[in-house]
Every structure is written in structure tokens, then in C-alpha cells.
Design a protein around this motif. Structure first.
Motif: not given
Lengths: 272, 249, 248
Positions: C41-42, C195, C236
């Protein structure tokens, strides 16, 4: 580290600037209390005394106390500087926000006016107005009323236009808030910081203009003490009595630096 | 059928550029309508017309059965609220986030100034925000938190219609899921009517009762979500469904 | 490091100016023809890791690693195809310039190679005669063009940094299929940063999941997605909102 450091460095710059400016303002306000001599009182037995003793900054060619004159000049010059900025600052901010918020022809008109006048040589305008109204400070006030607001209008318009499409502004519109409320309560707190930074820089510029006009003899008139006229008069004695020009000159530099520090400090703090 | 909002033969655009051509759309009360389409399909423009942020060049917008023309009244403004895509721009950077909610409630009379503080605090707690959240400035929140605050602000005035324009698209998947779960829970708690715009069919399937597909400024099909995901009516609907990356081995 | 590795790093640590650790003890390696997905993720450090591999770290990032293998024959495609092209230079000419620079070909041969690439990537052949600026092409076409440029230097490794994130799903599907086909044809290795687990699974045989600068799990794509071990990988995969196949 850079991100942590920036606001702290900004706070330091701002603190130093504010302290310097407060000292200058306090000295100007307290001049009647601090000074032992009347700034206009001549004493031909004590002319061109070098700094020291009774006269910490020496005396001029007519024996007037330089310390008193420099402080009374600060009263004059700082007052003109502040008064000549207030109205343009407020009008410019207001018109700029309106132009930026509504866009369309209002924005077009304000942009046209600002771009035209900003390209115009400023001193020329002041000198023309000064000749039209006669020597004295009204020239400065009038010129500033006419063109001073343009700078702030430009800054406020740019800042507002960049926020016009932001989601929170759209949300405020969706809430049904009136335009006036959006401009005043939503936009104003976001535009003010940028405008204040510009105000500080512009005040330093205005001080130099006031002093320059005094120096040229079309600003503050004799016998009112003013840093510009003092520098001009002192020129004739540059080789024998350096303090006559150098001390008022240093005052201008000192105030300019203080204002720049305040502006830079605020800009760094508000930047993030 | 009781429709909260109806778009009838709407044409709209920016400047000379037409974006919507003859768009009709019904949002029934207590339903979540998903608006799907790729970039440039006009879905955000349709949302802006529905919200009253953009005036259509032709057609009619009906809110609670009343045609909207010109500037909307304060009462009509309360009825439609919106959450946008970009979390960074969703909140006024200079305002405490609690204040945004309180001001809105007092303005529309959904709470008195005295009640507003407590009500804002409760609403933000419902959005699973920290207890001290109302007193903080937007910059101290994460993207997901900002979007939930924006959602709280929209719900603070008890709107008839909530428009979510890609409201979760800029978030990481785990953060997005949390917000979608919240929206689903709020929908049944508060009987919300939602126009949910997204390019992500997984998201649409998760929250929506109905699906409307748009392409190049036109509505191609509109049907209940179950039916759409089983049997899209148009070639483009099928293409969209088949393009979703799947984990299949 | 294994001598079959064509690009890799062992024990990579990255720090910012303040000394905060952004990437912690990351090891990854690519063998010829391997396809590896780096998912996170970011803020997970996936893009920084990629940039470290090709020596393009942003200014102010400090790097420490135990061992590394550089490969000069890498090509890269980016997230935003529009901004990766010169907006003022017609696209066919940009492609020809890259070919000429990397392959030292004469004009006729350059043109022939560029045309072959354009055909292979299903871009309009008319571009060779009436060249157009990037602004007049769609996002998908620009990304194809960038892939063409990347392939023009016959890379051993193709690095992909979120290459389909800015594209619509229908275009994304085409671009992913294209990357997969070209990989099979030409046998280059792929490091695919994204992502989106589902997108990574379309292209990669093995996956690595990154979180807050650390690799939390790695393994064959299939195993990792169907039977994740680490909590974060489970979160996730659990956050993927499924769209079942429609009825035929």
C-alpha cells in the motif's frame, strides 16, 4: 529532518524580526520620554559634535540632537508607512477575494488593472502625484490609495482562485452557505497568511520610498524630522561628520531587515 | 416509486464542451444507486448536476418531486450532500474539524449551538475517529480519516441524498474496505439514499442496490445490481465486467 | 549472490535525512525470465526499493546494502504514461530516437524497427507517416508506446511501476495481456510494482508483499493469494472486493 526544522527555523526568524521591530516601535513611541532634547531645538554652540557624552548620536550642523531627531523621524516614517498600507491592504484583499471567488468578468477586470499598474514604474507615479498635490506626505497617501491595493488584490485573487475548485469549498457551497459567509469564514483564513507575508515585504519597500522622497525633497517637509531628509542634509558633511547620514541610513536598513525577517519567518511557518 | 432525485433528459458541459447528452436517472428513496463508467464517461458531471454545482443546459432536475431551477434554497441545499474523491482537499485546512460539523448543523437547524458540540462528537465517534478528533486540524489526520470526517460533515445535516463521488478511490484497499463497511452500516442505521459513483466494479457490487452504466455522456443501462452482475444488458456492460482483474487459478 | 541473478539486492536499508528507516532489510533477486510482483500500500517502500535497484533514488535518501547486482540492460514503464513522454515531440520520432540511441542503427533500419514495434503493439501504423503529439493519443496508446520504447532496447529486465493504475479497466486488461504475451515471446524478466494484488496476479508467477518498509511475505502467486500466511497478506486479500464471472 528538513520538514521538522523548517517551522522551527521560521519561528526563530519571526522571533528575531518581531523583537527588532518592537524595539524600534517602542523607541519611537517613547521618544518624548527618552529624549533629553527637543529634535527641533537648535544649539549653535554645539554644532557637528561627534557621537558621545550628552549626545549619543552627536549633533547636526544646527546643533540639534541627532538621537532625538532619529527617534522623532521614526515616529513620522513608521506612522506614514503603517497608515499608507492599512487601507490598500484591506481593499486589495477584499477585491482580490471577490475576483478570485466569482471569476468571470470581475476577475478579468481586476487582473487587467493589476497587470497594467504593476508594469508601470512606481516612482514615476509617486513623483507625478507628489507634484500634483505639492510636496508633503499626502502625495504618498494618495498614490498608495490609488495603486497600493493592486498588489494585494493580485495575491488574494491568485490564492482564492487556486482554492476555488477545492473540495471543501464545493462542500461549503453545497451546504448552502451564502457567498459572503464562504468568502469571510472559509476563504479569508486561508488567504490572509499569504497577504500578510506580502504586506511585510511591501512595507519595507514603502519605507524606502518614503525615505527616497524625503531625500529628493518631495516627501516629508522640513522641519519635521524624517530619515530621508536627514540623509540628504548630511550629504554635505559626509567627509567631516559621517554620523549625519550614516545613522539615519542604518535606521532604514534596521527596520527593513526587521520587516523582512517577519515576512520570511511567517512564510516559512505558514508554508507547510 | 418515491424518487429522492430525478434527472430528466439532462444535457450539460463545461464551456463549449458538451459532456452529458440526454441523461435520465432516477434515485429511489432508501436505495444505493451505483454509477459506473470509465474516465470521461460523464459520471462526475452527472453528480455535479444532481448536487446543483453545475447548471444543465437542457433538461430538468427534480428533488423530492420539485423541479430545481436557479440557485437552490437553503432547505433544498440541506437535502443533497456530497463526499468527493480527494481526501487532501476535503476539509478546510484552517478549521478545526469539529467546527465544520457544528457550523453546518447550526446553519441548517439540525442542532442548536449548545447541542451541536456533543452531536458532532457523537457522530465522529460513530465514524470510528479518535475521541480528540473534533478539536484537531485536518492536517493531523490520515487520508482515510479525512474521508470519514467529510462523510460525517455530509451526514451532520441529515441529507435526503448522499452523493459519494469516487469517495474511496484514493484510499488504500484496507482503508477503503473500512470506509465501505461503515457506509453499508450507516445505510441501514439511517435509511440513507446514496448515489455512489465509482469506476471499481468490486466496490459497486459491495455497496449498491442498483447499477447505472454510463459511457461517453450517455446512460447505457440501469438495473438492479444482482441482475447487472449476472446478466449485463449491453455489450459494453459485459466488456466492463470481463475486464475486472480476477484472482482465478 | 547466486550467479544466475541478473538484477538484485541483499539486505537493503534506506533512510531519509532525519534517519527514519524507510526500507528495512529487503532482499530480492530476479533470474532471467522470472516475473516478480512487489505489492504494497502507499508508504510501504515498494517504489523506493524499485528505484534503488536502478540507482534512481530521490535526493536525500541514504542507502546501505550487503550486496547488489546491477544490470545496465533494464527498461522501465511508469504509472503516468502521459507525463513520461515529451509533450512537444511527435511520438513516432520519440520512438525512433530511442532506437537510434540504443541500437546505433541507420535511419532506414531505425524506421523499420520502429514500424515493427508499432505493429506488434497494435498501435496505428499511420503514425509512421502522419506523426502525432502525445496529447492526441489516449492513455492506453501512450502506455503502449512507452512499452514499445522499453522493448526497443531488448531489455533483460522490464521494470513496471504501477503501469496500469492510471488506465481504465478495459484498457488495463489489454495492457496487462500485452505485457504477458511479450514476456512469453521475448523472455525478459519482470519486476512489477503495484498496490493491486489482483493486477499483480495477472502478470507475475511469484509475489512479495511489503508493509512499512519490510517484506512480510513472499511466495508463488497462487499460494500467496489462496493461502496467505501473514496477517497483513490476509488483510490485503480479504480487502479485495470480488466480482464473480457473469453468466454466459
Amino acid at each position: 529532518m528538513r520538514q521538522l526544522k523548517r517551522p522551527r527555523r521560521g519561528a526563530l526568524t519571526l522571533g528575531v524580526g518581531l523583537a527588532m521591530m518592537l524595539v524600534m516601535i517602542a523607541l519611537a513611541l517613547l521618544a518624548p520620554v527618552i529624549c533629553r532634547f527637543d529634535p527641533l531645538e537648535q544649539d549653535l554652540y554645539a554644532f557637528l559634535r561627534p557621537p558621545g557624552g550628552l549626545h549619543p548620536f552627536g549633533t547636526d550642523q544646527l546643533g540639534r540632537d541627532m538621537f532625538s531627531r532619529v527617534l522623532y523621524a521614526a515616529r513620522t516614517d513608521l506612522r506614514i508607512m503603517a497608515l499608507a498600507e492599512i487601507a490598500p491592504f484591506l481593499t486589495g484583499l477584499f477585491l482580490g477575494m471577490i475576483a478570485g471567488y466569482y471569476g468571470g468578468w470581475v476577475e478579468w477586470a481586476v487582473t487587467l488593472a493589476t497587470d497594467t499598474f504593476i508594469a508601470f514604474p512606481y516612482y514615476l507615479l509617486v513623483i507625478v502625484v507628489a507634484f500634483a498635490t505639492g510636496a508633503g506626505v499626502h502625495g504618498i497617501y494618495i498614490t498608495f490609495m490609488l495603486v497600493g491595493w493592486l498588489l494585494y488584490a493580485r495575491v488574494a485573487r491568485g490564492a482564492t482562485a487556486s482554492l476555488r475548485e477545492s473540495e471543501w469549498l464545493q462542500s461549503a457551497r453545497l451546504m448552502g452557505y451564502s457567498d459572503w459567509r464562504i468568502i469571510w469564514r472559509e476563504l479569508f483564513p486561508n488567504v490572509l497568511p499569504q497577504a500578510v507575508v506580502v504586506l511585510m515585504t511591501d512595507m519595507a519597500g514603502l519605507l524606502v520610498i518614503i525615505v527616497t522622497l524625503g531625500y529628493l525633497g518631495i516627501g516629508v517637509t522640513q522641519p519635521t524630522p524624517d530619515w530621508g531628509t536627514m540623509i540628504a542634509e548630511g550629504q554635505n558633511f559626509m567627509t567631516t561628520a559621517w554620523w549625519l547620514s550614516v545613522i539615519p541610513g542604518l535606521m532604514v536598513v534596521y527596520t527593513g531587515i526587521a520587516l523582512s525577517f517577519i515576512g520570511d519567518g511567517l512564510a516559512e511557518i505558514w508554508e507547510n | 416509486m418515491d424518487a429522492v432525485l430525478e434527472l430528466r433528459h439532462i444535457c450539460a458541459g463545461y464551456g463549449d464542451q458538451p459532456v452529458l447528452e440526454d441523461v435520465s436517472l432516477v434515485i429511489p428513496r432508501h436505495r444505493v444507486v451505483g454509477l459506473v463508467g470509465e474516465s470521461g464517461s460523464g459520471k462526475s458531471t452527472a453528480a455535479r448536476v444532481a448536487a446543483g454545482l453545475l447548471t444543465p443546459t437542457a433538461g430538468e432536475v427534480l428533488l423530492d418531486g420539485q423541479p430545481m431551477a436557479g440557485r437552490r434554497s437553503k432547505a433544498d441545499c440541506r437535502k443533497v450532500q456530497m463526499v468527493f474523491q480527494n481526501p487532501e482537499g476535503s476539509l478546510n485546512p484552517k478549521h478545526r474539524v469539529g467546527r465544520a460539523l457544528e457550523d453546518a448543523m447550526v446553519f441548517h437547524g439540525t442542532a442548536t449551538r449548545g447541542e451541536a458540540r456533543e452531536k458532532a462528537r457523537r457522530l465522529m465517534a460513530r465514524m470510528e475517529l479518535p475521541a480528540d478528533a473534533p478539536d484537531r486540524l485536518p492536517r493531523s489526520f490520515s487520508g482515510g480519516q479525512k474521508q470519514r470526517i467529510a462523510l460525517a460533515r455530509a451526514l451532520a445535516v441529515e441529507p435526503e441524498l448522499l452523493i459519494a463521488d469516487e469517495a474511496t478511490s484514493a484510499l488504500d484497499v484496507s482503508v477503503q474496505l473500512k470506509m465501505l463497511e461503515l457506509i453499508r452500516a450507516l445505510k441501514s442505521e439511517r435509511n440513507l439514499t446514496i448515489l455512489f459513483i465509482s469506476h471499481d466494479l468490486g466496490v459497486i457490487r459491495y455497496v449498491c442496490d442498483d447499477v447505472v452504466v454510463m459511457r461517453a455522456g450517455r446512460v447505457l443501462e440501469a438495473q438492479p445490481a444482482d441482475a447487472f452482475f449476472r446478466r449485463p444488458q449491453t455489450e459494453y456492460g459485459r466488456e466492463l465486467l470481463d475486464s475486472v482483474p480476477r484472482i482465478d487459478f | 549472490m547466486d550467479k544466475n541473478v541478473i538484477l538484485g539486492v541483499e539486505g537493503l536499508n534506506l533512510y531519509d535525512r532525519a534517519g527514519n528507516q524507510l526500507v528495512k532489510d529487503v532482499s530480492l533477486s530476479l533470474r532471467a525470465g522470472e516475473t516478480l510482483g512487489l505489492v504494497g500500500e502507499s508508504g510501504s517502500g515498494k517504489t523506493l526499493t524499485l528505484r534503488s535497484l536502478i540507482g534512481l533514488l530521490p535526493e536525500g535518501i541514504r542507502e546501505k546494502c550487503a550486496a547488489r547486482r546491477d544490470n545496465p540492460n533494464c527498461a522501465m514503464i511508469f504509472q503516468n504514461p502521459m507525463s513520461a513522454l515529451d509533450p512537444l515531440c511527435p511520438v513516432f520520432r520519440q520512438l525512433c530516437e530511442v532506437i537510434e540511441l540504443r541500437q546505433k542503427t541507420n535511419p532506414a533500419e531505425t524506421r523499420a524497427r520502429a514500424l515493427a514495434l508499432i505493429r506488434r503493439l497494435s498501435l496505428p501504423e499511420a503514425l509512421a507517416d502522419t506523426d502525432r503529439l502525445p496529447g492526441s493519443l489516449s492513455g492506453g496508446q501512450c502506455q503502449r508506446l512507452l512499452i514499445a520504447m522499453a522493448l526497443s532496447c531488448d531489455p533483460e529486465v522490464l521494470l513496471c511501476d504501477e503501469p496500469t493504475t492510471a488506465l481504465d479497466v478495459t484498457v488495463q486488461k489489454q495492457v496487462l495481456a500485452l505485457i504477458r504475451e511479450l514476456q512469453r515471446e521475448r523472455g525478459f524478466a519482470i519486476l512489477f510494482v503495484t498496490h493491486n494484488l489482483a493486477v499483480a496476479a495477472q502478470v507475475c508467477e511469484s509475489l512479495m508483499v511489503m508493509r512499512q518498509g519490510e517484506i512480510v511475505e513472499r511466495g508463488p502467486a497462487r499460494r500467496l493469494l489462496t493461502a496467505p500466511c501473514h496477517e497483513y497478506t490476509k488483510a490485503l486479500t480479504g480487502a479485495i472486493l470480488p466480482v464473480p464471472e457473469r453468466e454466459a
